[in-house]
Design a protein around this motif. Structure first.
Motif, short mmCIF file in Angstrom:
data_model
loop_
_atom_site.label_atom_id
_atom_site.label_comp_id
_atom_site.label_asym_id
_atom_site.label_seq_id
_atom_site.Cartn_x
_atom_site.Cartn_y
_atom_site.Cartn_z
N GLU A 289 0.84 -1.23 -0.02
CA GLU A 289 -0.11 0.04 0.05
C GLU A 289 0.99 1.19 0.08
OE1 GLU A 289 -3.63 1.83 2.84
OE2 GLU A 289 -3.09 -0.32 3.10
N ALA A 290 2.01 1.18 0.75
CA ALA A 290 2.94 2.41 0.86
C ALA A 290 3.46 2.68 -0.29
CB ALA A 290 3.84 2.20 1.92
N ILE A 291 4.06 1.68 -1.13
CA ILE A 291 4.62 1.76 -2.42
C ILE A 291 3.62 2.19 -3.58
CG2 ILE A 291 5.62 0.53 -4.50
CD1 ILE A 291 6.79 -1.54 -2.31
N GLU A 292 2.36 1.74 -3.36
CA GLU A 292 1.25 2.36 -4.31
C GLU A 292 0.88 3.84 -4.12
OE1 GLU A 292 0.23 0.82 -7.17
OE2 GLU A 292 1.84 -0.63 -6.65
N GLU A 293 1.19 4.22 -2.93
CA GLU A 293 0.93 5.81 -2.64
C GLU A 293 1.89 6.58 -2.96
OE1 GLU A 293 -1.97 7.19 -1.18
OE2 GLU A 293 -2.84 5.02 -1.06
N LEU A 294 2.89 6.19 -3.44
CA LEU A 294 4.14 6.99 -3.96
C LEU A 294 3.68 7.54 -5.28
CD1 LEU A 294 7.19 4.85 -3.32
CD2 LEU A 294 6.56 6.76 -1.99
N PRO A 295 4.10 8.60 -5.51
CA PRO A 295 3.87 9.39 -7.00
C PRO A 295 4.39 8.71 -8.10
CG PRO A 295 4.73 11.18 -5.38
CD PRO A 295 4.56 9.74 -4.54
N PRO A 296 3.96 8.59 -9.15
CA PRO A 296 4.23 7.86 -10.15
C PRO A 296 5.82 7.67 -10.37
CG PRO A 296 2.38 8.82 -10.98
CD PRO A 296 2.80 9.54 -9.53
N ARG A 297 6.47 8.84 -10.86
CA ARG A 297 7.86 8.78 -11.05
C ARG A 297 8.74 8.18 -9.82
NH1 ARG A 297 11.76 13.61 -13.42
NH2 ARG A 297 11.13 14.61 -11.22
N CYS A 298 8.21 8.78 -8.86
CA CYS A 298 8.80 8.43 -7.42
C CYS A 298 9.05 6.79 -7.25
CB CYS A 298 8.23 9.24 -6.24
SG CYS A 298 8.87 8.89 -4.74
N LYS A 299 7.70 6.19 -7.40
CA LYS A 299 7.25 4.86 -7.21
C LYS A 299 8.15 4.05 -8.35
CE LYS A 299 3.08 3.62 -8.53
NZ LYS A 299 1.90 3.10 -8.43
N LEU A 300 8.20 4.33 -9.49
CA LEU A 300 8.97 3.80 -10.37
C LEU A 300 10.56 3.65 -10.08
CD1 LEU A 300 9.38 2.66 -13.41
CD2 LEU A 300 9.42 4.82 -14.28
N ILE A 301 11.15 4.90 -9.68
CA ILE A 301 12.41 4.96 -9.19
C ILE A 301 12.59 4.01 -8.29
CG2 ILE A 301 14.28 6.30 -8.33
CD1 ILE A 301 13.10 8.61 -9.98
N PHE A 302 11.79 3.86 -7.31
CA PHE A 302 11.97 3.26 -6.00
C PHE A 302 11.92 1.83 -6.27
CE2 PHE A 302 10.59 0.57 -2.31
CZ PHE A 302 11.12 1.43 -1.13
N ARG A 303 11.10 1.40 -7.28
CA ARG A 303 11.04 -0.09 -7.68
C ARG A 303 12.15 -0.56 -8.40
NH1 ARG A 303 6.21 -2.98 -7.23
NH2 ARG A 303 4.37 -1.85 -6.63
N MET A 304 12.95 0.36 -9.37
CA MET A 304 14.09 -0.10 -10.04
C MET A 304 15.28 -0.13 -8.94
SD MET A 304 13.27 2.47 -13.25
CE MET A 304 14.87 1.64 -14.18
N VAL A 305 15.25 0.74 -8.01
CA VAL A 305 16.48 0.63 -7.02
C VAL A 305 16.31 -0.64 -6.13
CG1 VAL A 305 17.77 1.93 -5.03
CG2 VAL A 305 16.87 2.95 -7.13
N ARG A 306 15.03 -0.60 -5.47
CA ARG A 306 14.82 -1.64 -4.44
C ARG A 306 14.39 -3.14 -4.98
NH1 ARG A 306 17.70 -0.95 -0.11
NH2 ARG A 306 16.97 0.70 1.34
N GLU A 307 13.55 -3.09 -5.97
CA GLU A 307 13.08 -4.31 -6.46
C GLU A 307 14.40 -4.73 -7.54
OE1 GLU A 307 9.61 -6.09 -9.06
OE2 GLU A 307 9.27 -4.09 -8.40
N ASP A 308 14.49 -3.92 -8.41
CA ASP A 308 15.46 -4.41 -9.81
C ASP A 308 16.96 -4.40 -9.15
OD1 ASP A 308 13.43 -4.90 -11.20
OD2 ASP A 308 13.55 -2.84 -11.93
N GLY A 309 17.27 -3.71 -8.18
CA GLY A 309 18.64 -3.93 -7.54
C GLY A 309 19.63 -2.84 -8.46
N LEU A 310 19.07 -1.97 -9.16
CA LEU A 310 19.92 -1.19 -9.92
C LEU A 310 20.40 0.13 -9.06
CD1 LEU A 310 17.71 -0.61 -12.98
CD2 LEU A 310 19.62 -2.46 -12.77
N LYS A 311 21.55 0.63 -9.48
CA LYS A 311 22.39 1.67 -8.80
C LYS A 311 21.75 2.82 -9.27
CE LYS A 311 26.77 -0.98 -8.20
NZ LYS A 311 28.22 -0.98 -8.52
#
Length: 199
Positions: A128-150
């Motif tokens: 729920e917290a992730i889904e509440e993030l603004p779109p670009r913020c959520k995308l960047i967060f997922r790429m760093v934390r989920e995809d493991g990108l620097k």
């Protein structure tokens, strides 16, 4: 010669000359870490091997397109993630597995002794917290934390500055700390789980 330059040469040899020796070098460089990433999601060495091996087959089949990939690391990791999710979905375990993934994949600093405290309510709140993030913020967060990108890799993929990625991650952590704080009861988990570890 840097590793990046060496990989560029390998990619050129594969795409231009159908060089199987170069392809084996590419495989040897990426297979171990992609296998570990797939295993981290699927929790099955056999399934992880199947996903990563299938990806390399597709890469060989479309080897003439390799030079068009601007960020090979990011492309490979995201491809593995997507194939893992497709694999789980095809095996009727997608929903249950994604709950487990959300428990720790977005927060790699969380280790096994602490995982026992994450109940279903907290898993749902993380989503729920992730889904509440603004779109670009959520995308960047997922790429760093989920995809493991620097941060630099995300910046390249999204054509942003590294500073912009840092700011967006800071905002994400700030919002998630506020959102999740009431649901995390153990103080050690609060300190580690909500800590912004820069990449």
């Amino acid at each position: 010669q840097s590793e990046s330059e060496a990989i560029q040469e390998i990619v050129f040899s594969i795409s231009k000359y159908d060089d199987q020796g170069a392809f084996k070098k590419l495989f040897d460089i990426y297979y171990p870490k992609l296998l570990n990433y797939a295993y981290y999601i699927l929790e099955s060495r056999q399934d992880a091997d199947e996903v990563v091996s299938t990806l390399f087959v597709k890469i060989w089949e479309k080897r003439d397109k390799l030079p068009e990939i601007k960020n090979l690391d990011g492309y490979l990791y995201i491809s593995v993630k997507n194939q893992c999710y497709n694999y789980l979905r095809d095996n009727k375990e997608f929903f249950l597995k994604t709950l487990e993934i959300d428990e720790c994949k977005f927060f790699p600093s969380l280790e096994n002794p602490e995982k026992q405290y994450l109940d279903i309510e907290l898993k749902e709140k993380i989503l729920e917290a992730i889904e509440e993030l603004p779109p670009r913020c959520k995308l960047i967060f997922r790429m760093v934390r989920e995809d493991g990108l620097k941060y630099a890799e995300v910046a390249t993929l999204l054509e942003l500055s590294v500073k912009t990625v840092e700011v967006q991650m800071g905002r994400a952590f700030s919002k998630m700390r506020t959102f999740l704080h009431p649901f995390i009861r153990n103080e050690d988990i609060k300190r580690n789980f909500l800590k912004d570890k820069r990449v």
